[in-house]
Write a protein that holds these residues in place. Structure first.
Motif, PDB file in Angstrom:
ATOM      1  N   LEU A  14      43.754  57.635  27.713  1.00 43.50           N
ATOM      2  CA  LEU A  14      43.009  58.257  28.807  1.00 43.50           C
ATOM      3  C   LEU A  14      42.008  57.265  29.411  1.00 43.50           C
ATOM      4  CD1 LEU A  14      42.712  60.951  30.305  1.00 43.50           C
ATOM      5  CD2 LEU A  14      40.901  61.545  28.695  1.00 43.50           C
ATOM      6  N   ALA A  15      41.339  56.480  28.578  1.00 44.80           N
ATOM      7  CA  ALA A  15      40.375  55.479  29.065  1.00 44.80           C
ATOM      8  C   ALA A  15      41.088  54.406  29.886  1.00 44.80           C
ATOM      9  CB  ALA A  15      39.639  54.847  27.886  1.00 44.80           C
ATOM     10  N   LEU A  17      43.898  54.742  31.499  1.00 41.15           N
ATOM     11  CA  LEU A  17      44.345  55.398  32.722  1.00 41.15           C
ATOM     12  C   LEU A  17      43.210  55.492  33.739  1.00 41.15           C
ATOM     13  CD1 LEU A  17      47.067  56.598  33.522  1.00 41.15           C
ATOM     14  CD2 LEU A  17      46.174  58.831  32.927  1.00 41.15           C
ATOM     15  N   TRP A  18      42.008  55.886  33.289  1.00 43.64           N
ATOM     16  CA  TRP A  18      40.855  55.970  34.199  1.00 43.64           C
ATOM     17  C   TRP A  18      40.447  54.594  34.707  1.00 43.64           C
ATOM     18  CZ3 TRP A  18      39.070  59.496  37.150  1.00 43.64           C
ATOM     19  CH2 TRP A  18      39.257  60.826  36.830  1.00 43.64           C
ATOM     20  N   LEU A  19      40.521  53.587  33.872  1.00 47.77           N
ATOM     21  CA  LEU A  19      40.215  52.219  34.292  1.00 47.77           C
ATOM     22  C   LEU A  19      41.172  51.779  35.401  1.00 47.77           C
ATOM     23  CD1 LEU A  19      38.465  49.702  33.736  1.00 47.77           C
ATOM     24  CD2 LEU A  19      40.251  48.962  32.155  1.00 47.77           C
ATOM     25  N   VAL A  21      42.721  53.759  37.536  1.00 47.41           N
ATOM     26  CA  VAL A  21      42.384  54.524  38.740  1.00 47.41           C
ATOM     27  C   VAL A  21      41.161  53.917  39.434  1.00 47.41           C
ATOM     28  CG1 VAL A  21      41.520  56.759  39.568  1.00 47.41           C
ATOM     29  CG2 VAL A  21      43.455  56.670  37.990  1.00 47.41           C
ATOM     30  N   ILE A  22      40.137  53.539  38.673  1.00 45.21           N
ATOM     31  CA  ILE A  22      38.921  52.963  39.252  1.00 45.21           C
ATOM     32  C   ILE A  22      39.226  51.630  39.937  1.00 45.21           C
ATOM     33  CG2 ILE A  22      36.684  51.940  38.646  1.00 45.21           C
ATOM     34  CD1 ILE A  22      36.445  54.205  36.523  1.00 45.21           C
TER      35      ILE A  22
END
Length: 173
Positions: A14-15, A17-19, A21-22
């Motif tokens: 999840l981390a 994946l968010w990285l 996206v950012i």
């Protein structure tokens, strides 16, 4: 696998994946809004009066050394680089004997906000005779001097247009 290991792997995924996206949002934002050329130019304009005051206060021998030519400037030598077409129309850069880089990179002397310019597109530099040379730095769309594409470093005649994408630059007195 234990429940703890599975939870840690899920959180790690999840981390990551968010990285992703950012980073993707930052790339899209920089492509949409580009660089802030006006702020950079405003800082230079604010620094110019201070430089002029320092140079006027310098003794005459130091003033000659600061001009870079040491009194060896030719009579018809250009003194400034002027943007005549493009988003930076009217921008002027004083020629003081240093290399001028052109491109989309933030550390370029003239930052071009042009889709047809490469990040390190071209450079303009003086040779030993005091003549200015333009060199294409392997750009995708090329650099043009008087409608001919540059393949080698070429001397720039006074007033000859240098075209990089939609931007046109000239050397002037």
């Amino acid at each position: 696998m234990s429940e703890l290991t599975l939870t840690v792997m899920r959180l790690g995924f999840l981390a990551v994946l968010w990285l992703f996206v950012i980073v993707a949002v930052q790339v899209i934002r920089s492509d949409l809004f580009g660089t802030r050329v006006t702020q950079r130019g405003a800082r230079r304009e604010a620094a110019r009066p201070q430089q002029a005051a320092r140079q006027a206060a310098a003794p005459p021998q130091q003033r000659g050394q600061q001009s870079g030519g040491g009194g060896r400037q030719r009579r018809n030598a250009p003194t400034k680089l002027v943007v005549t077409e493009g988003t930076l129309t009217g921008t002027t850069v004083a020629l003081q004997g240093q290399t001028i880089t052109l491109g989309r990179a933030h550390d370029s002397t003239i930052v071009l906000d042009d889709d047809y310019a490469s990040s390190r597109h071209a450079r303009i530099y003086p040779d030993r005779d005091g003549q200015w040379i333009v060199e294409d730095l392997g750009s995708t769309n090329g650099t043009y001097l008087d409608r001919s594409r540059l393949t080698t470093p070429t001397p720039i005649p006074l007033g000859a247009p240098i075209r990089i994408g939609k931007t046109v630059i000239e050397l002037r007195k």
